[in-house]
Design a protein around this motif. Structure first.
Motif: not given
Length: 375
Positions: A252-278
Motif C-alpha cells: 500500500l502507498d499512503f500520504i501522511e498529512e500534517a495533521t497526522g491523518r494517513l490517507v491511502l492513495i494506491e494499492i499494489n496487490p503484489r510484493a514490493t521491497m518493503g519485504l527487505a525490512l522483514l
C-alpha cells in the motif's frame, strides 16, 4: 517443500528465496528476462527462462505447468506483475500446485487506481476523492488506471486552460490501457507498506519511508517506521485483507498529512521491497511456512525493522544521494552466504539499461515491459 518463485529479475524474489531456503524449502525461480538475480543465488536450485507473461501468457502458463509437474512443485509464488497473468490463468496449472495469490477479480479490483481506492473507501479507510473521468475544472492529478512506479502521473495546476493543456499531454500510443482517473492532491509525506497475508490475516507488516527513488515512485532505500503511522497502516492492511480473504503479498502507498491523518492513495496487490525490512528476521520465514502449510500463524504480527538499500541502484543515482547513507546502510542483496546477487547487481542493471535503449524505453519502463498487467 518445493516452491518456484517467479519474477527473479527483482531483488525481492531473491530475498524471498533466501527466507524460504532458510526455512528448509527447495527453491526454484523463473523469469522471462535475462540476466536476473535468480541465476546468481546459491539459495536457488535452478532458474528457468519462461515466455513473457504479458505477450505470450498461454505459453508462459504451459511452461510453468510443465515445471510444476517435472519438479513436483508444492507451490508457485509470484512476486512482480506476472502475478496477474498467473492468477488469470490459474486453471492452466496442475491442481496439485498452490498459487499463492488471490483470484484475478480481487487483484484487478485492487490494482485499478479508481476501483481499488473506491473499495478501500467503502471499508472506512481514509482515501482522496477519486473520479473515473478526468476533471480539468479543479486542481488534482491524473493517473493511468493501470500503472506502476508512479509513472503516468500528470499534475493539474493553475488555470483551467493550464490544466487542460497538461491533460492533453496524456500519452495514447505507448501500449497502455488508455483509461485514466482524476484524484485529489494530498499534501504530506509518503509512506509505503508491505504485508504478508494468509486467509485474510496479516502475518507480517512493514511500514517505511523511501527517501531515494528512481523516477517518482520506484524506491531504492527503505527506512522502517514504527509508532502511530505503523499502527494506522497496519489497520488499513488488515481491513483490506480481511474483506478479501487475502493470501500473499499486499503493498500500500499512503500520504501522511500534517495533521497526522494517513490517507491511502494506491494499492499494489503484489510484493514490493518493503519485504527487505522483514526478510532478515527468522520469524518471517515462519510466516511463509504458515502460508505453505507447515506452521501455525505467529501470535503477533511480525514488524519490519531497520534500514536497507539497493546499493547498486543508489550508486547509479549520481549526485542524488547521501554518501553517508550509501556507506552506512546494509545492502538488501549483500549476504556472505549468498554473495552472487550483490556481485552481479551492477552488471544486471547495466544490461537492462542497454536492452531498454534498444527498445527505445526508459530503464524503469523496460523492467516491467514484458510482465505488465493493464486490465
Amino acid at each position: 517443500m518445493r516452491v518456484l518463485i517467479t519474477g527473479s529479475r527483482a531483488p525481492v524474489a531473491i530475498l524471498l528465496a533466501r527466507s524460504l531456503h532458510a526455512a528448509g524449502a527447495v527453491v526454484y525461480t523463473a523469469d522471462s528476462l535475462r540476466p536476473n538475480f535468480g541465476q546468481n543465488s546459491r539459495t536457488v536450485t535452478e532458474d528457468f527462462c519462461v515466455p513473457s507473461p504479458r505477450f505470450a501468457s498461454h505459453d508462459c502458463l504451459a511452461t510453468l505447468a510443465r515445471l510444476a509437474r517435472d519438479k513436483q512443485l508444492d507451490a508457485i509464488i509470484p512476486t512482480c506483475e506476472e502475478t496477474f497473468a498467473l492468477a488469470a490463468g490459474r486453471t492452466a496449472l496442475p491442481p496439485s500446485v498452490r498459487l499463492l495469490c488471490p483470484d484475478i477479480a480481487i487483484l484487478d479490483q485492487l490494482h485499478h487506481k479508481g476501483r481499488g481506492i473506491a473499495f478501500a473507501a467503502s471499508l472506512g479507510i481514509a482515501t482522496p476523492e477519486t473520479c473515473a473521468q478526468p476533471d480539468v475544472t479543479r486542481d488534482g492529478i491524473l493517473k493511468r488506471a493501470y500503472s506502476r512506479f508512479s509513472s503516468h502521473v500528470i499534475p493539474l495546476r493553475g488555470t483551467q486552460e493550464q490544466r487542460q493543456k497538461a491533460a492533453d499531454k496524456k500519452p495514447t500510443d505507448d501500449g497502455g490501457d488508455g483509461e485514466w482517473v482524476w484524484q485529489e492532491w494530498i499534501l504530506g509525506k509518503a509512506l509505503c507498506t508491505y504485508s504478508l497475508c494468509h486467509n485474510g490475516q496479516v502475518l507480517a507488516h512493514a511500514a517505511y519511508r523511501t527517501p531515494y527513488t528512481v523516477g517518482l515512485g520506484a524506491g531504492i532505500f527503505y527506512d522502517a517506521v514504527h509508532g502511530p503511522m505503523y499502527d494506522a497502516s497496519l489497520a488499513a492492511a488488515q481491513k483490506l485483507a480481511a474483506e478479501t480473504h487475502y493470501t500473499g503479498s499486499l503493498s500500500l502507498d499512503f500520504i501522511e498529512e500534517a495533521t497526522g491523518r494517513l490517507v491511502l492513495i494506491e494499492i499494489n496487490p503484489r510484493a514490493t521491497m518493503g519485504l527487505a525490512l522483514l526478510s532478515h528476521q527468522p520469524a518471517f520465514a515462519v510466516c511463509w511456512k504458515t502460508l505453505l502449510g507447515g506452521d501455525k500463524a505467529p501470535e503477533k504480527v511480525v514488524p519490519g525493522t531497520g534500514r536497507r538499500q539497493l546499493k547498486a541502484a543508489m550508486l547509479l543515482l549520481g549526485r542524488k544521494r547521501s554518501w553517508r547513507d550509501v556507506f552506512t546502510t546494509p545492502d538488501v542483496l549483500s549476504d556472505p552466504n549468498d554473495p552472487g546477487p550483490a556481485r552481479a547487481a551492477l552488471c544486471i542493471y547495466l544490461s537492462y539499461a542497454w536492452q531498454a535503449k534498444k527498445k527505445k524505453l526508459s530503464t524503469l519502463a523496460f523492467s516491467t515491459h514484458d510482465i505488465e498487467w493493464n486490465g
